[in-house]
Design an enzyme around this catalytic site. Structure first.
Site, PDB file in Angstrom:
ATOM      1  CE  LYS A 123      -2.137  -1.182   3.724  1.00  0.00           C
ATOM      2  NZ  LYS A 123      -1.836  -2.501   3.949  1.00  0.00           N
ATOM      3  CB  THR A 124       3.537   2.438   2.269  1.00  0.00           C
ATOM      4  OG1 THR A 124       2.847   2.194   3.447  1.00  0.00           O
ATOM      5  CG2 THR A 124       4.519   3.720   2.284  1.00  0.00           C
ATOM      6  CD  GLU A 167      -0.362   3.001   3.502  1.00  0.00           C
ATOM      7  OE1 GLU A 167       0.019   2.087   4.327  1.00  0.00           O
ATOM      8  OE2 GLU A 167       0.531   3.907   3.292  1.00  0.00           O
TER       9      GLU A 167
END
Length: 467
Positions: A123-124, A167
């Site tokens: 995600k990051t 995110e």
């Protein structure tokens, strides 16, 4: 272009408990940039706290009831904040509303075009790639990321453009609060065992997230990862949702034709609308190349020309703790990884193995994160470490959890040994830098790995190597 969003009344004078955290600090930064009177507290002093003060926020060190101002409009908390926190108790006494971090973030996205990036891993990085690319294209996005792009406090930004990239955290189901125009699902696996008892619960949670995509919006989802494929099959009947798949599968809408490793970078070629498109990815590993393709597909879903977006993604140079090169000393490179789930560990170890010069060794310092995760996945963590030439395994980093009787790093060490790995327990964290410096030789790669404070060891290892 959308008008600049204002500040909801409840967030005009917010107090953040744990303001230095990756998710919390980003929201605080955006609110401060929009003109809110931001205050909060954190357990310890940090560069992130200093960055927030530079934006005008009041940041206290330590938690105490007196830190909560009488005129606070709300108290913002994450799921990590315990019920007995003194500031939370004081809020109850004063009748100050308590707002979960996810609700605050959702309110910041109101009136904009949100892209919500979800998945068990990646995600990051994917959120960061989009933030960098959209900024490079002059679209001036707002973004909230679970890691710093450059230095402390660079995990979030208030932009004047109409796009907000966020995110979306599945760990506590908080991603169900968002209403994105584009949702990305990178992968779906069982994790966060304190909150999910089964894959069925995980799928149900992700289905709810996908169901919040606005009518006419798009789901960008992996065509390769088994959990994502299953999720896609479950949501295809949503009539208002456009599903775009990406990956190496032959039937993928955005198909990966080739990924070429080039040391600590890579090059990826995709087939999009029948045309080949090649672009650079400045971080190593197939998983990061696939993240870049997900970012490309999401931007295209918003109407951004693919060739422009691909070139802009190539300007992304990484995010802290995602295979971040910390430095080199005595011919030894030290890299830091946030990987803490076996799938992430395996992907990063394979990427580092591919990037390692011939004849060099890969040495790993691994710190398990959470007792519950180690209890459920310790065997798989140990098996992943078999990809390294030698590993030191620290004690479990507890984070928000209390110890579980009988659950220690020995579970990982035993599994790694059974898999043929060379693994040593390292109970004294202060001695690790010296141990690694004594093991490593010119040409070797050292990887510090885990979601806890193992990241602090990189500079110490470099210092010992330089001595």
């Amino acid at each position: 272009m959308a008008p600049a969003p204002g500040i909801p009344t409840a967030l005009e004078r917010p107090h953040f408990i744990g303001i230095g955290g990756a998710g919390m600090s980003g929201i605080a930064k955006i609110l401060a940039a929009r003109g809110a009177k931001v205050a909060g507290s954190d357990a310890k002093e940090s560069e992130t706290a200093q960055a927030l003060r530079a934006l005008g926020a009041t940041v206290h060190v330590g938690h105490a009831a007196a830190h909560l101002a009488d005129d606070a409009s709300c108290v913002v908390v994450s799921s990590a904040i315990r019920a007995d926190n003194p500031e939370l108790a004081r809020a109850a006494e004063l009748g100050v509303p308590v707002v979960h971090r996810s609700d605050a973030l959702a309110s910041l996205m109101g009136g904009l075009r949100p892209i919500a990036v979800a998945g068990t891993h990646g995600k990051t990085t994917t959120t960061s790639m989009l933030a960098v690319a959209l900024t490079e294209l002059g679209l001036d996005p707002s973004y909230a990321i679970g890691g710093d792009l450059e230095g402390p406090g660079t995990n979030a930004r208030h932009g004047e453009g109409e796009i907000f990239v966020a995110e979306a955290d599945e760990s506590d189901r908080s991603f169900q609060k968002y209403d994105p125009e584009v949702a990305i699902v990178l992968n779906v696996e069982l994790d966060h065992h304190a909150n999910y008892a089964s894959m069925d619960e995980i799928y149900e949670s992700f289905e709810t997230f996908v169901g919040k995509v606005v009518p006419g919006g798009t789901l960008v989802i992996s065509a390769d990862q088994a959990g994502a494929v299953e999720l896609a099959s479950r949501v295809r009947d949503l009539s208002t949702l456009k599903v775009v798949t990406y990956g190496e599968a032959a039937a993928a809408d955005v198909r990966v034709h080739k990924i070429t490793a080039r040391g600590l970078t890579s090059e990826v070629t995709v087939v999009l609308d029948g045309r080949y498109l090649t672009f650079a990815v400045s971080v190593p590993g197939r998983h990061y190349a696939l993240n870049a393709v997900a970012a490309l597909a999401a931007g295209v879903a918003l109407g951004i020309p693919a060739h422009n977006l691909a070139s802009a993604i190539g300007t992304y140079t990484g995010v802290k703790r995602r295979l971040q090169l910390k430095g080199e000393a005595a011919g030894v490179q030290v890299v830091d990884s946030y990987a803490h789930h076996p799938t992430e560990m395996t992907a990063d170890l394979e990427a580092m193995r591919a990037a390692a010069p011939g004849g060099s060794r890969l040495l790993v310092v691994f710190q398990p994160h959470l007792f519950s995760r180690t209890q459920e996945l310790g065997t798989e963590m140990g098996q992943a470490l078999a990809l390294a030439d030698s590993s030191l395994v620290l004690d479990i980093y507890p984070a928000r959890e209390d110890p579980i009787p009988g659950i220690t790093s020995a579970l990982i060490i035993d599994a790694a040994t059974a898999a043929g790995a060379q693994v040593t327990a390292a109970h004294d964290k202060d001695a690790v830098a010296g141990l690694v410096a004594g093991m490593a030789g010119p040409g070797d790669l050292v990887l510090t790995m885990g979601a806890g404070d193992v990241t602090d060891l990189g500079p110490l290892i470099l210092a010992r190597l330089s001595a």
